[in-house]
Design an enzyme around this catalytic site. Structure first.
Site, PDB file in Angstrom:
ATOM      1  N   GLU A   1       0.859  -1.194   0.000  1.00 14.40           N
ATOM      2  CA  GLU A   1       0.000   0.000   0.000  1.00 14.40           C
ATOM      3  C   GLU A   1       0.890   1.237   0.000  1.00 14.40           C
ATOM      4  O   GLU A   1       2.119   1.133   0.090  1.00 14.40           O
ATOM      5  CB  GLU A   1      -0.913   0.001   1.236  1.00 14.40           C
ATOM      6  CG  GLU A   1      -1.990  -1.070   1.195  1.00 14.40           C
ATOM      7  CD  GLU A   1      -2.905  -1.014   2.402  1.00 14.40           C
ATOM      8  OE1 GLU A   1      -3.644  -0.030   2.547  1.00 14.40           O
ATOM      9  OE2 GLU A   1      -2.870  -1.948   3.216  1.00 14.40           O
TER      10      GLU A   1
ATOM     11  N   HIS B   1      -8.182   9.559   4.218  1.00 10.29           N
ATOM     12  CA  HIS B   1      -7.768   8.547   3.233  1.00 10.29           C
ATOM     13  C   HIS B   1      -7.987   9.160   1.850  1.00 10.29           C
ATOM     14  O   HIS B   1      -9.046   9.754   1.595  1.00 10.29           O
ATOM     15  CB  HIS B   1      -8.611   7.285   3.394  1.00 10.29           C
ATOM     16  CG  HIS B   1      -8.055   6.097   2.681  1.00 10.29           C
ATOM     17  ND1 HIS B   1      -8.003   6.008   1.305  1.00 10.29           N
ATOM     18  CD2 HIS B   1      -7.510   4.948   3.143  1.00 10.29           C
ATOM     19  CE1 HIS B   1      -7.456   4.850   0.960  1.00 10.29           C
ATOM     20  NE2 HIS B   1      -7.140   4.190   2.062  1.00 10.29           N
TER      21      HIS B   1
ATOM     22  N   ARG C   1      -0.185   8.885   2.711  1.00  7.63           N
ATOM     23  CA  ARG C   1      -1.541   9.436   2.625  1.00  7.63           C
ATOM     24  C   ARG C   1      -1.628  10.936   2.821  1.00  7.63           C
ATOM     25  O   ARG C   1      -2.452  11.605   2.196  1.00  7.63           O
ATOM     26  CB  ARG C   1      -2.404   8.787   3.706  1.00  7.63           C
ATOM     27  CG  ARG C   1      -2.883   7.481   3.271  1.00  7.63           C
ATOM     28  CD  ARG C   1      -3.752   6.857   4.306  1.00  7.63           C
ATOM     29  NE  ARG C   1      -3.814   5.462   3.943  1.00  7.63           N
ATOM     30  CZ  ARG C   1      -4.257   4.514   4.701  1.00  7.63           C
ATOM     31  NH1 ARG C   1      -4.699   4.793   5.910  1.00  7.63           N
ATOM     32  NH2 ARG C   1      -4.276   3.282   4.273  1.00  7.63           N
TER      33      ARG C   1
ATOM     34  N   HIS D   1     -10.590   9.360   7.999  1.00 14.69           N
ATOM     35  CA  HIS D   1     -10.397   7.911   8.041  1.00 14.69           C
ATOM     36  C   HIS D   1      -9.883   7.416   9.388  1.00 14.69           C
ATOM     37  O   HIS D   1     -10.344   6.401   9.887  1.00 14.69           O
ATOM     38  CB  HIS D   1      -9.389   7.562   6.942  1.00 14.69           C
ATOM     39  CG  HIS D   1      -9.086   6.115   6.797  1.00 14.69           C
ATOM     40  ND1 HIS D   1     -10.039   5.191   6.427  1.00 14.69           N
ATOM     41  CD2 HIS D   1      -7.927   5.415   6.940  1.00 14.69           C
ATOM     42  CE1 HIS D   1      -9.477   3.988   6.352  1.00 14.69           C
ATOM     43  NE2 HIS D   1      -8.202   4.103   6.677  1.00 14.69           N
TER      44      HIS D   1
ATOM     45  N   ARG E   1      -0.145   8.105  10.057  1.00 15.86           N
ATOM     46  CA  ARG E   1      -0.020   6.648  10.150  1.00 15.86           C
ATOM     47  C   ARG E   1       0.287   6.013   8.792  1.00 15.86           C
ATOM     48  O   ARG E   1      -0.329   6.360   7.785  1.00 15.86           O
ATOM     49  CB  ARG E   1      -1.333   6.060  10.684  1.00 15.86           C
ATOM     50  CG  ARG E   1      -1.359   4.540  10.669  1.00 15.86           C
ATOM     51  CD  ARG E   1      -2.628   4.023  11.287  1.00 15.86           C
ATOM     52  NE  ARG E   1      -3.803   4.288  10.495  1.00 15.86           N
ATOM     53  CZ  ARG E   1      -4.299   3.465   9.566  1.00 15.86           C
ATOM     54  NH1 ARG E   1      -3.710   2.316   9.301  1.00 15.86           N
ATOM     55  NH2 ARG E   1      -5.395   3.788   8.915  1.00 15.86           N
TER      56      ARG E   1
HETATM   57  P1  FAD Z   1     -13.053  -0.345  16.227  1.00 17.77           P
HETATM   58  O1  FAD Z   1     -12.787  -1.512  15.388  1.00 17.77           O
HETATM   59  O2  FAD Z   1     -13.567   0.864  15.571  1.00 17.77           O
HETATM   60  O3  FAD Z   1     -14.071  -0.777  17.352  1.00 17.77           O
HETATM   61  C1  FAD Z   1     -14.590   0.191  18.247  1.00 17.77           C
HETATM   62  C2  FAD Z   1     -15.687  -0.466  19.049  1.00 17.77           C
HETATM   63  O4  FAD Z   1     -16.091   0.370  20.119  1.00 17.77           O
HETATM   64  C3  FAD Z   1     -16.938  -0.755  18.243  1.00 17.77           C
HETATM   65  O5  FAD Z   1     -17.399  -2.015  18.620  1.00 17.77           O
HETATM   66  C4  FAD Z   1     -17.910   0.321  18.717  1.00 17.77           C
HETATM   67  O6  FAD Z   1     -19.261  -0.028  18.596  1.00 17.77           O
HETATM   68  C5  FAD Z   1     -17.511   0.414  20.167  1.00 17.77           C
HETATM   69  N1  FAD Z   1     -17.900   1.654  20.832  1.00 17.77           N
HETATM   70  C6  FAD Z   1     -17.606   2.928  20.472  1.00 17.77           C
HETATM   71  N2  FAD Z   1     -18.137   3.787  21.359  1.00 17.77           N
HETATM   72  C7  FAD Z   1     -18.785   3.045  22.285  1.00 17.77           C
HETATM   73  C8  FAD Z   1     -19.547   3.346  23.443  1.00 17.77           C
HETATM   74  N3  FAD Z   1     -19.763   4.591  23.853  1.00 17.77           N
HETATM   75  N4  FAD Z   1     -20.070   2.336  24.159  1.00 17.77           N
HETATM   76  C9  FAD Z   1     -19.898   1.050  23.766  1.00 17.77           C
HETATM   77  N5  FAD Z   1     -19.191   0.703  22.682  1.00 17.77           N
HETATM   78  C10 FAD Z   1     -18.645   1.690  21.952  1.00 17.77           C
HETATM   79  N6  FAD Z   1      -6.312  -0.309   9.419  1.00 17.77           N
HETATM   80  C11 FAD Z   1      -5.367  -1.196   9.042  1.00 17.77           C
HETATM   81  O7  FAD Z   1      -4.393  -1.416   9.770  1.00 17.77           O
HETATM   82  N7  FAD Z   1      -5.512  -1.875   7.868  1.00 17.77           N
HETATM   83  C12 FAD Z   1      -6.555  -1.695   7.032  1.00 17.77           C
HETATM   84  O8  FAD Z   1      -6.643  -2.340   5.997  1.00 17.77           O
HETATM   85  C13 FAD Z   1      -7.542  -0.747   7.392  1.00 17.77           C
HETATM   86  N8  FAD Z   1      -8.595  -0.494   6.579  1.00 17.77           N
HETATM   87  C14 FAD Z   1      -9.589   0.340   7.023  1.00 17.77           C
HETATM   88  C15 FAD Z   1     -10.727   0.520   6.231  1.00 17.77           C
HETATM   89  C16 FAD Z   1     -11.783   1.294   6.698  1.00 17.77           C
HETATM   90  C17 FAD Z   1     -13.001   1.475   5.831  1.00 17.77           C
HETATM   91  C18 FAD Z   1     -11.690   1.903   7.967  1.00 17.77           C
HETATM   92  C19 FAD Z   1     -12.832   2.719   8.489  1.00 17.77           C
HETATM   93  C20 FAD Z   1     -10.549   1.760   8.739  1.00 17.77           C
HETATM   94  C21 FAD Z   1      -9.492   0.984   8.272  1.00 17.77           C
HETATM   95  N9  FAD Z   1      -8.341   0.803   9.036  1.00 17.77           N
HETATM   96  C22 FAD Z   1      -7.388  -0.085   8.626  1.00 17.77           C
HETATM   97  C23 FAD Z   1      -8.254   1.363  10.385  1.00 17.77           C
HETATM   98  C24 FAD Z   1      -8.617   0.247  11.374  1.00 17.77           C
HETATM   99  O9  FAD Z   1      -9.652  -0.527  10.840  1.00 17.77           O
HETATM  100  C25 FAD Z   1      -9.039   0.784  12.707  1.00 17.77           C
HETATM  101  O10 FAD Z   1      -8.126   1.743  13.162  1.00 17.77           O
HETATM  102  C26 FAD Z   1      -9.109  -0.355  13.718  1.00 17.77           C
HETATM  103  O11 FAD Z   1      -9.957  -1.366  13.245  1.00 17.77           O
HETATM  104  C27 FAD Z   1      -9.590   0.159  15.045  1.00 17.77           C
HETATM  105  O12 FAD Z   1      -9.823  -0.933  15.873  1.00 17.77           O
HETATM  106  P2  FAD Z   1     -10.393  -0.684  17.331  1.00 17.77           P
HETATM  107  O13 FAD Z   1     -10.594  -2.009  17.934  1.00 17.77           O
HETATM  108  O14 FAD Z   1      -9.530   0.293  18.011  1.00 17.77           O
HETATM  109  O15 FAD Z   1     -11.775   0.078  17.082  1.00 17.77           O
HETATM  110  C1  SIN Z   2      -6.871   0.633   2.877  1.00 20.69           C
HETATM  111  O1  SIN Z   2      -7.142  -0.539   2.603  1.00 20.69           O
HETATM  112  O2  SIN Z   2      -6.585   1.474   2.033  1.00 20.69           O
HETATM  113  C2  SIN Z   2      -6.915   1.066   4.302  1.00 20.69           C
HETATM  114  C3  SIN Z   2      -5.684   0.690   4.979  1.00 20.69           C
HETATM  115  C4  SIN Z   2      -5.481   1.428   6.261  1.00 20.69           C
HETATM  116  O3  SIN Z   2      -6.223   2.330   6.609  1.00 20.69           O
HETATM  117  O4  SIN Z   2      -4.499   1.097   6.941  1.00 20.69           O
END
Ligand code: FAD
Ligand code: SIN
Length: 543
Positions: free
Chosen positions: A113, A234, A303, A363, A405
């Site tokens: 990427e 993004h 990015r 993003h 990032r």
């Molecule tokens: P999340 O996975 O966002 O989970 C947060 C959780 O907290 C959810 O369950 C939510 O419901 C819960 N929550 C929030 N507020 C509350 C509340 N008040 N009470 C109870 N529950 C709550 N990163 C990469 O490294 N590689 C990738 O390929 C990549 N692709 C991405 C594509 C997209 C479309 C997006 C949006 C992000 C991407 N990212 C990627 C970033 C990455 O997905 C996130 O940074 C990562 O998944 C965050 O994980 P997390 O467990 O911290 O939070």
């Molecule tokens: C992507 O697949 O472009 C998202 C990857 C990331 O946010 O790390």
């Protein structure tokens, strides 16, 4: 055994829960909607990792790419330690049941990427997050040590001694969205894993749960937050009239897709017509890309640079999007990018043929709750951590990402810090708190009679952030945003003081606070770095 409350069911929360429960702890995971509603579930590209610890060259190159992407502000020790731990955590994920893509010879498949100088990203086609979330939720649902509570919205943390953040936390008030009652969840330690805040901007890749709740709760309780100005846009969200955000993964650029603006598209299409007439092969769109005017790495730069170049180009040409070109590439698109191909089909577009309209979108929150090397939340204005409060995943600021990032480092950081918090709690079980857990202040609160003011305030908040606090900032715009947000904050506070909590008002209150933190941090920055770009600070052109 201690009782641990984890807020959030993305990769960070569920991975920590699995480790803690395996060690015999009782874990409650509260989550706002369904367990799978998270950014994790939407992650496409994958997870950056060198699996073999003896591959020193590979790890060094991952370190260097991360540091370069962070624009000189990453905590190098943190970066090195995370990258060294990657292989072990990936093996944990595989043990839990995550199936990463393999090549025909049985070895793992790696993609590339933006900002990566080589292929080092493990993936599950173009839906890596969905596969990780599937395996982790299935593990959690079947584990007797984990109580998974959907539709449970955390509102605020409960301090052990009111007004004394240094004494730590003892629980969390939650809104049970089925009964509409506020419940007190008592816990010996609390792990915030609530993800990011993309919903503060109109154009976002994030799901609707991404409203910064955990960060706002931690801040109100006295935790330190850092680097809030670094909001990552993004470069390539699908430009669509649909309200459902959709990302076109950077992995598509990783296989050779190229960004063109309106002028570049016309010039390249003319060149294609001329080649066709002469029976020549289709020319590459690469030389026609505006991104080359900004960086020699073109569409594959980091990015911050690519998103800014697109923003500038759209403003110069007065267009609403740019185009991602894939027609020059001969690839089994349906097989490699089935999720993206399917969504484009819904829009009447064919991946591998039609120009894809794309636009930068909010993003990832690079900043967050400042944590130490094992995920303990720092106190604000005091050089100490807050007892019993931890933050992991996107809500945390570890220092890994610096000012920008590197792609696919987020899932990696989340899983490494989830492990560290779990290990720390297993080795140092928190003492049980036997003091009082105050009840939620319910007296005199009334059901909101009208929701119109909340909807109006949220629309105006999101409009302010989108118009004044985007990719390119200025002092004047930031100050205007500050005035508007301060006013909104006052109004929201008045509603909050008098109304029974609902999801809408909880989120609005949190979003407004985070907007203020972003603006204040942006106004206080003396220089442009990575994702923070203020035209009034330009010294030596665009970086
Ligand atoms: P999340 O996975 O966002 O989970 C947060 C959780 O907290 C959810 O369950 C939510 O419901 C819960 N929550 C929030 N507020 C509350 C509340 N008040 N009470 C109870 N529950 C709550 N990163 C990469 O490294 N590689 C990738 O390929 C990549 N692709 C991405 C594509 C997209 C479309 C997006 C949006 C992000 C991407 N990212 C990627 C970033 C990455 O997905 C996130 O940074 C990562 O998944 C965050 O994980 P997390 O467990 O911290 O939070
Ligand atoms: C992507 O697949 O472009 C998202 C990857 C990331 O946010 O790390």
């Amino acid at each position: 055994m201690a009782h641990i409350a984890i807020i959030g069911s993305g990769i960070a929360g569920l991975f920590a829960a699995s480790k803690l429960a395996d060690a015999g702890h009782n874990v409650t995971v509260v989550t706002k909607k369904r367990p799978k509603d998270s950014s994790t579930n939407w992650a496409q590209g994958g997870i950056a990792a060198i699996l073999d610890k003896t591959n020193l060259e590979g790890m060094e190159s991952h370190v260097q790419d991360t540091l370069r992407s962070g624009d000189g502000t990453c905590d190098e020790a943190v970066v090195r330690s995370i990258i060294q731990e990657a292989g072990e955590r990936i093996r944990d994920l595989i043990r839990i049941g995550v199936e990463f893509e393999k090549e025909g010879d049985g070895t793992y498949s790696f993609i590339r990427e933006g900002g990566h100088t080589t292929k080092r990203i493990l993936h599950a086609k173009d839906a890596t997050g969905k596969e990780i979330e599937r395996a982790l939720t299935s593990y959690a649902k079947h584990h007797h040590g984990i109580a998974l509570k959907p539709n449970t919205l955390a509102i605020d943390l409960i301090q052990r001694h009111h007004g004394h953040p240094e004494k730590g936390v003892a629980g969390v008030w939650c809104l049970d969205q089925d009964t509409k009652e506020v419940v007190t969840l008592e816990a010996d330690a609390i792990v915030l894993a609530t993800g990011g805040v993309g919903r503060l901007w109109k154009q976002t890749t994030n799901p609707d749960v991404a409203t910064g709740d955990g960060l706002a709760m931690a801040y109100r309780t006295g935790a330190c937050v850092d680097d809030m100005a670094y909001i990552q846009f993004h470069p390539t969200a699908l430009a669509s009239t649909s309200a459902r955000p959709f990302l076109i993964s950077e992995a598509v650029r990783g296989v050779g897709a190229v960004l063109l603006d309106e002028r570049g598209l016309n010039a390249w299409q003319n060149a294609c017509d001329s080649s066709e007439k002469h029976g020549d092969p289709m020319p590459s769109p690469e030389p026609y890309s505006f991104t080359l005017d900004y960086t020699p790495e073109g569409s594959m730069a980091t990015r911050d640079i690519v998103a800014r170049a697109i923003d500038q180009q759209m403003k110069t040409l007065g267009t609403t999007h740019v185009h991602l070109i894939t027609a020059h590439l001969d690839l089994p698109w349906q097989e490699k990018f089935p999720t993206i191909a399917r969504r484009l089909e819904e829009e009447g577009l064919v991946l591998g043929k039609d120009p894809i309209p794309v636009v930068p979108a909010a993003h990832y929150m690079v900043g967050g709750v400042r944590v130490d090397e094992i995920g303990r939340a720092h106190l604000r204005d005091v050089d100490a951590t807050m007892p019993h409060l931890y933050a992991i995943g996107e809500v945390a600021c570890t220092g890994m990402h610096g000012a920008n990032r590197l792609a696919s480092n987020s899932l990696l950081e989340a899983v490494v810090y989830a492990e560290r918090v779990a290990k720390h709690l297993i080795e140092n079980p928190p003492e049980t708190y036997d003091g009082n857990h105050p009840k939620w202040r319910a007296d005199g609160l009334e059901e909101l009679k009208e929701h119109a003011p909340i909807i109006h305030d949220r629309t105006s908040l999101v409009a302010t952030m989108s118009e004044e606090v985007g990719i390119v900032r200025s002092n004047q715009r930031l100050k205007r945003a500050k005035r508007r947000l301060d006013l909104l904050h006052e109004e929201i506070d008045m509603m909050w003081e008098n109304a029974r909590p609902t999801r809408e008002i909880v989120e609005l209150r949190n979003l407004c606070l985070i907007g203020q933190l972003v603006v204040d941090d942006a106004l206080s920055r003396p220089e442009n770095r990575g994702l923070h770009y203020n035209v009034d600070l330009i010294k030596d052109g665009m970086r």
